[in-house]
Scaffold this motif. Structure first.
Motif, PDB file in Angstrom:
ATOM      1  N   THR A   1       0.796  -1.231   0.000  1.00 51.39           N
ATOM      2  CA  THR A   1       0.000   0.000   0.000  1.00 51.39           C
ATOM      3  C   THR A   1       0.827   1.278   0.000  1.00 51.39           C
ATOM      4  O   THR A   1       0.275   2.368  -0.163  1.00 51.39           O
ATOM      5  N   VAL A   2       2.132   1.184   0.168  1.00 50.23           N
ATOM      6  CA  VAL A   2       2.933   2.380   0.380  1.00 50.23           C
ATOM      7  C   VAL A   2       3.110   3.235  -0.861  1.00 50.23           C
ATOM      8  O   VAL A   2       3.233   4.464  -0.778  1.00 50.23           O
ATOM      9  N   ASP A   3       3.114   2.635  -2.052  1.00 44.95           N
ATOM     10  CA  ASP A   3       3.507   3.379  -3.256  1.00 44.95           C
ATOM     11  C   ASP A   3       2.621   4.595  -3.532  1.00 44.95           C
ATOM     12  O   ASP A   3       3.113   5.635  -3.981  1.00 44.95           O
ATOM     13  N   ARG A   4       1.326   4.496  -3.259  1.00 44.87           N
ATOM     14  CA  ARG A   4       0.436   5.623  -3.544  1.00 44.87           C
ATOM     15  C   ARG A   4       0.725   6.837  -2.662  1.00 44.87           C
ATOM     16  O   ARG A   4       0.341   7.957  -2.974  1.00 44.87           O
ATOM     17  N   PHE A   5       1.425   6.597  -1.525  1.00 49.84           N
ATOM     18  CA  PHE A   5       1.739   7.680  -0.597  1.00 49.84           C
ATOM     19  C   PHE A   5       3.070   8.366  -0.895  1.00 49.84           C
ATOM     20  O   PHE A   5       3.295   9.493  -0.454  1.00 49.84           O
ATOM     21  N   ILE A   6       3.957   7.687  -1.576  1.00 53.33           N
ATOM     22  CA  ILE A   6       5.340   8.160  -1.670  1.00 53.33           C
ATOM     23  C   ILE A   6       5.473   9.563  -2.259  1.00 53.33           C
ATOM     24  O   ILE A   6       6.268  10.369  -1.758  1.00 53.33           O
ATOM     25  N   PRO A   7       4.713   9.963  -3.289  1.00 48.58           N
ATOM     26  CA  PRO A   7       4.870  11.332  -3.792  1.00 48.58           C
ATOM     27  C   PRO A   7       4.353  12.414  -2.833  1.00 48.58           C
ATOM     28  O   PRO A   7       4.668  13.594  -3.022  1.00 48.58           O
TER      29      PRO A   7
END
Length: 303
Positions: free
Chosen positions: A92-98
């Motif tokens: 789930t982390v990728d959508r938060f990284i930006p």
């Protein structure tokens, strides 16, 4: 794992977690920090929202940052603030990284899953200081552990810490050198961690080269939203003190952050917890580290 340690973004000494679940409250929440600053108390807001909460309300991490930045601009907030990707996992982390500069790595699902026996043996061999009588600065009562005790804790938690390491290194690689704050969360599980367990967990996190600035243990008792704490206040205080002071142990101090500390957080800390903590936070009152407990919806960011 060498080379994966990212340059950290230092979390300010006083911080307070806030949850703007529908991206409608950021201005009002920030106004509270403005009022505190006007009274000479500088506290850094940390807006947090989990993937689960985004899914429930149909929002995106970008909306959290947009709401916060609009409030910061409107109120002319000149100080630091952070956006926490709360309770993230590898999937789930990728959508938060930006959009986030604070990552709460949640590995509760991995607690209790058996770690590789060779990894457990290697950990015990590398940490003879965890066996026997262990004294922690500012803790009156020493820990007493055996090899069997350490093996049991490591077998329960090592795989979870290794998973936290995978997630941390994924964030490092994906962010491409941009600084961020790291927390490891183990609070959404059935059983609270004991002080000796917490010390061993912190040693495993240091071995995994995760530069945590906060840790979220599962505290004893029950934390209900909107009503008071249910449980043994004295036992809570022991675990709370261990969460604050365990990172001061000599073999952890340099490996975790050097001049910063790994501290605890939990969801709903209400009146009885404030009473037991008032004026009794070891080392904190002397300006040595961190802040007192700070209550916000679903988030205690930094002690």
């Amino acid at each position: 794992m060498d080379g994966f340690m990212a340059e950290i973004l230092k979390l300010e000494k006083f911080s307070f977690g806030v949850g703007d679940r529908f991206a409608r409250q950021a201005k009002a929440q920030l106004q509270a920090f403005v009022l505190a600053a006007e009274q000479g108390v500088e506290v850094t807001p940390v807006w947090n929202k989990s993937n689960r909460e985004h899914v429930i309300v149909g929002s995106e991490p970008a909306s959290t940052r947009a709401a916060v930045e609009a409030a910061v601009k409107e109120l002319h907030w000149p100080k630091a603030y952070h956006i926490d990707a709360d309770h993230i996992q590898l999937g789930t982390v990728d959508r938060f990284i930006p959009h986030s500069d604070f990552y709460t790595i949640d590995v509760a699902d991995w607690i209790g899953k058996p770690a590789d026996v060779r990894a457990v043996d290697a950990f015990i061999e590398a940490h003879p200081e965890l066996v026997g009588r262990i004294s922690i600065p500012q803790i009156e009562w020493p820990f007493q552990t055996t090899v069997s005790d350490v093996r049991g804790v490591v077998s329960k938690y090592l795989l979870a810490v290794q998973e936290a390491g995978k997630i941390y290194r994924h964030i490092v690689e994906t962010k491409g050198g941009r600084k961020f704050i790291t927390e490891v969360s183990m609070d959404e599980t059935d059983s609270p961690q004991t002080p000796p367990e917490l010390l061993i967990i912190l040693a495993a996190i240091a071995d995994e080269k995760i530069p945590i600035q906060t840790i979220a243990p599962k505290f004893t008792g029950r934390f209900n939203k909107g009503v008071d704490y249910v449980g043994d206040i004295a036992q809570f205080e022991k675990v709370k003190d261990a969460a604050i002071t365990s990172p001061k142990h000599p073999f952890l101090f340099a490996d975790l952050l050097g001049d910063a500390q790994a501290l605890g957080r939990n969801g709903e800390l209400l009146l009885d917890i404030y009473r037991c903590s008032e004026g009794r936070m070891p080392a904190v009152e002397r300006g040595d580290l961190g802040h007192r407990i700070t209550h916000a919806p679903g988030h205690l960011n930094r002690l």
